[in-house]
Design a protein around this motif. Structure first.
Motif, mmCIF file in Angstrom:
data_model
loop_
_atom_site.group_PDB
_atom_site.id
_atom_site.type_symbol
_atom_site.label_atom_id
_atom_site.label_comp_id
_atom_site.label_asym_id
_atom_site.label_seq_id
_atom_site.Cartn_x
_atom_site.Cartn_y
_atom_site.Cartn_z
ATOM 1 N N THR A 1 -78.533 27.526 38.487
ATOM 2 C CA THR A 1 -79.405 27.092 38.748
ATOM 3 C C THR A 1 -80.691 28.124 39.068
ATOM 4 O O THR A 1 -81.640 28.000 39.703
ATOM 5 C CB THR A 1 -79.355 26.695 40.352
ATOM 6 N N LEU A 2 -80.324 29.116 38.181
ATOM 7 C CA LEU A 2 -81.616 30.187 38.196
ATOM 8 C C LEU A 2 -82.642 29.636 37.350
ATOM 9 O O LEU A 2 -82.682 29.105 36.373
ATOM 10 C CB LEU A 2 -80.917 31.455 37.401
ATOM 11 N N ARG A 3 -83.632 29.827 37.737
ATOM 12 C CA ARG A 3 -84.935 29.508 36.928
ATOM 13 C C ARG A 3 -85.409 30.398 35.839
ATOM 14 O O ARG A 3 -85.518 31.689 36.093
ATOM 15 C CB ARG A 3 -86.280 29.363 37.915
ATOM 16 N N VAL A 4 -85.480 30.117 34.489
ATOM 17 C CA VAL A 4 -85.458 31.059 33.510
ATOM 18 C C VAL A 4 -87.140 31.035 33.097
ATOM 19 O O VAL A 4 -87.840 29.980 32.904
ATOM 20 C CB VAL A 4 -84.523 30.901 32.240
ATOM 21 N N ARG A 5 -87.714 32.269 33.141
ATOM 22 C CA ARG A 5 -88.998 32.270 32.514
ATOM 23 C C ARG A 5 -89.255 33.482 31.798
ATOM 24 O O ARG A 5 -88.454 34.832 32.022
ATOM 25 C CB ARG A 5 -90.149 32.230 33.691
ATOM 26 N N GLY A 6 -90.172 33.557 30.641
ATOM 27 C CA GLY A 6 -90.489 34.768 30.138
ATOM 28 C C GLY A 6 -89.648 34.982 28.906
ATOM 29 O O GLY A 6 -89.630 34.049 27.911
ATOM 30 N N MET A 7 -88.936 35.999 28.558
ATOM 31 C CA MET A 7 -88.324 36.404 27.068
ATOM 32 C C MET A 7 -87.104 35.415 27.094
ATOM 33 O O MET A 7 -86.304 35.483 28.126
ATOM 34 C CB MET A 7 -88.154 37.725 26.970
ATOM 35 N N ILE A 8 -86.739 35.165 25.696
ATOM 36 C CA ILE A 8 -85.388 34.697 25.367
ATOM 37 C C ILE A 8 -85.126 35.376 24.120
ATOM 38 O O ILE A 8 -85.801 35.452 23.371
ATOM 39 C CB ILE A 8 -85.440 33.256 25.152
ATOM 40 N N LEU A 9 -83.721 36.010 24.426
ATOM 41 C CA LEU A 9 -83.333 36.923 23.340
ATOM 42 C C LEU A 9 -81.870 36.379 22.782
ATOM 43 O O LEU A 9 -81.118 35.884 23.680
ATOM 44 C CB LEU A 9 -83.232 38.353 23.724
ATOM 45 N N GLU A 10 -81.613 37.185 21.514
ATOM 46 C CA GLU A 10 -80.342 36.568 21.088
ATOM 47 C C GLU A 10 -79.691 37.916 20.533
ATOM 48 O O GLU A 10 -80.381 38.895 20.099
ATOM 49 C CB GLU A 10 -80.414 35.815 19.693
ATOM 50 N N GLY A 11 -78.460 38.035 21.092
ATOM 51 C CA GLY A 11 -77.793 39.289 20.558
ATOM 52 C C GLY A 11 -76.207 39.173 20.968
ATOM 53 O O GLY A 11 -75.596 38.268 20.918
ATOM 54 N N LYS A 12 -75.520 40.548 21.291
ATOM 55 C CA LYS A 12 -73.985 40.554 21.166
ATOM 56 C C LYS A 12 -73.817 41.311 22.983
ATOM 57 O O LYS A 12 -74.328 41.985 23.192
ATOM 58 C CB LYS A 12 -73.464 41.242 20.062
ATOM 59 N N ILE A 13 -72.579 40.566 23.302
ATOM 60 C CA ILE A 13 -72.148 41.234 24.549
ATOM 61 C C ILE A 13 -70.903 42.250 24.067
ATOM 62 O O ILE A 13 -70.259 42.190 23.425
ATOM 63 C CB ILE A 13 -71.425 40.245 25.407
ATOM 64 N N ILE A 14 -71.543 43.561 24.740
ATOM 65 C CA ILE A 14 -70.704 44.779 24.229
ATOM 66 C C ILE A 14 -69.663 45.146 25.292
ATOM 67 O O ILE A 14 -68.742 45.868 25.143
ATOM 68 C CB ILE A 14 -71.474 45.895 23.564
ATOM 69 N N LYS A 15 -70.064 44.909 26.675
ATOM 70 C CA LYS A 15 -69.278 45.399 27.558
ATOM 71 C C LYS A 15 -69.264 44.407 28.773
ATOM 72 O O LYS A 15 -70.199 43.650 28.981
ATOM 73 C CB LYS A 15 -69.891 46.723 28.455
ATOM 74 N N PHE A 16 -68.157 44.005 29.268
ATOM 75 C CA PHE A 16 -67.886 43.238 30.531
ATOM 76 C C PHE A 16 -66.822 43.468 31.404
ATOM 77 O O PHE A 16 -65.680 43.049 31.318
ATOM 78 C CB PHE A 16 -67.423 41.864 29.801
ATOM 79 N N LYS A 17 -67.289 44.759 31.997
ATOM 80 C CA LYS A 17 -66.244 45.198 33.107
ATOM 81 C C LYS A 17 -66.676 44.976 34.447
ATOM 82 O O LYS A 17 -65.924 45.188 35.423
ATOM 83 C CB LYS A 17 -66.332 46.780 32.884
ATOM 84 N N ALA A 18 -67.893 44.926 34.944
ATOM 85 C CA ALA A 18 -68.336 44.647 36.103
ATOM 86 C C ALA A 18 -68.301 43.269 36.427
ATOM 87 O O ALA A 18 -68.252 42.309 35.622
ATOM 88 C CB ALA A 18 -69.866 45.085 36.358
ATOM 89 N N ASN A 19 -68.243 43.018 37.812
ATOM 90 C CA ASN A 19 -67.903 41.541 38.254
ATOM 91 C C ASN A 19 -69.291 40.734 38.136
ATOM 92 O O ASN A 19 -70.567 40.935 38.529
ATOM 93 C CB ASN A 19 -67.654 41.537 39.634
ATOM 94 N N LYS A 20 -69.245 39.831 37.100
ATOM 95 C CA LYS A 20 -70.450 38.824 36.863
ATOM 96 C C LYS A 20 -71.625 39.451 36.043
ATOM 97 O O LYS A 20 -72.681 39.079 36.081
ATOM 98 C CB LYS A 20 -71.073 37.998 38.072
ATOM 99 N N THR A 21 -71.487 40.769 35.600
ATOM 100 C CA THR A 21 -72.373 41.501 35.032
ATOM 101 C C THR A 21 -72.052 41.996 33.710
ATOM 102 O O THR A 21 -70.833 42.373 33.592
ATOM 103 C CB THR A 21 -72.753 42.581 35.800
ATOM 104 N N ALA A 22 -72.678 41.752 32.603
ATOM 105 C CA ALA A 22 -72.333 42.328 31.169
ATOM 106 C C ALA A 22 -73.295 43.109 30.670
ATOM 107 O O ALA A 22 -74.589 43.077 31.204
ATOM 108 C CB ALA A 22 -72.033 41.067 30.197
ATOM 109 N N VAL A 23 -73.043 43.930 29.759
ATOM 110 C CA VAL A 23 -74.247 44.497 28.763
ATOM 111 C C VAL A 23 -74.234 44.032 27.744
ATOM 112 O O VAL A 23 -73.443 43.614 26.735
ATOM 113 C CB VAL A 23 -73.592 46.012 28.574
ATOM 114 N N PHE A 24 -75.596 43.587 27.361
ATOM 115 C CA PHE A 24 -76.075 42.886 26.091
ATOM 116 C C PHE A 24 -77.023 43.643 25.015
ATOM 117 O O PHE A 24 -77.478 44.693 25.843
ATOM 118 C CB PHE A 24 -76.915 41.705 26.744
ATOM 119 N N GLU A 25 -76.768 43.895 23.926
ATOM 120 C CA GLU A 25 -77.304 44.788 22.939
ATOM 121 C C GLU A 25 -77.865 43.867 21.788
ATOM 122 O O GLU A 25 -77.240 42.838 21.469
ATOM 123 C CB GLU A 25 -76.187 45.751 22.411
#
Length: 86
Positions: A1-25
């Protein structure tokens, strides 16, 4: 239900260790006018992964900018990009 505005990017997930948070590159080309050629650069962005999206490390995804969720998290994963991982 988050409202999206601004940039939209495409890339790869490189880390997924935190709870509900990942690192995108994402990789992009930068033109160096002094040497008149392109160089490859990359940027890393912390993203929120909602529970309705199933992603793991190495997946190609699309992310969108949203309101700040944490100090360093202002993007959310919108979905996976189809295709094979070759």
């Amino acid at each position: 239900t988050l409202r999206v505005r601004g940039m939209i990017l495409e890339g790869k997930i490189i880390k997924f260790k935190a709870n509900k948070t990942a690192v995108f590159e994402r990789e992009y080309l930068y033109y160096d006018s002094k040497y008149k050629r392109y160089e490859r650069r990359r940027s890393r962005i912390h993203v929120h992964v909602p529970p309705c999206v199933e992603v793991k490390e190495g997946d190609r995804v699309i992310i969108g900018e949203c309101r700040p969720i944490a100090k360093s998290v202002s993007f959310v994963v919108l979905g996976k990009v189809g295709g094979s991982n070759a």
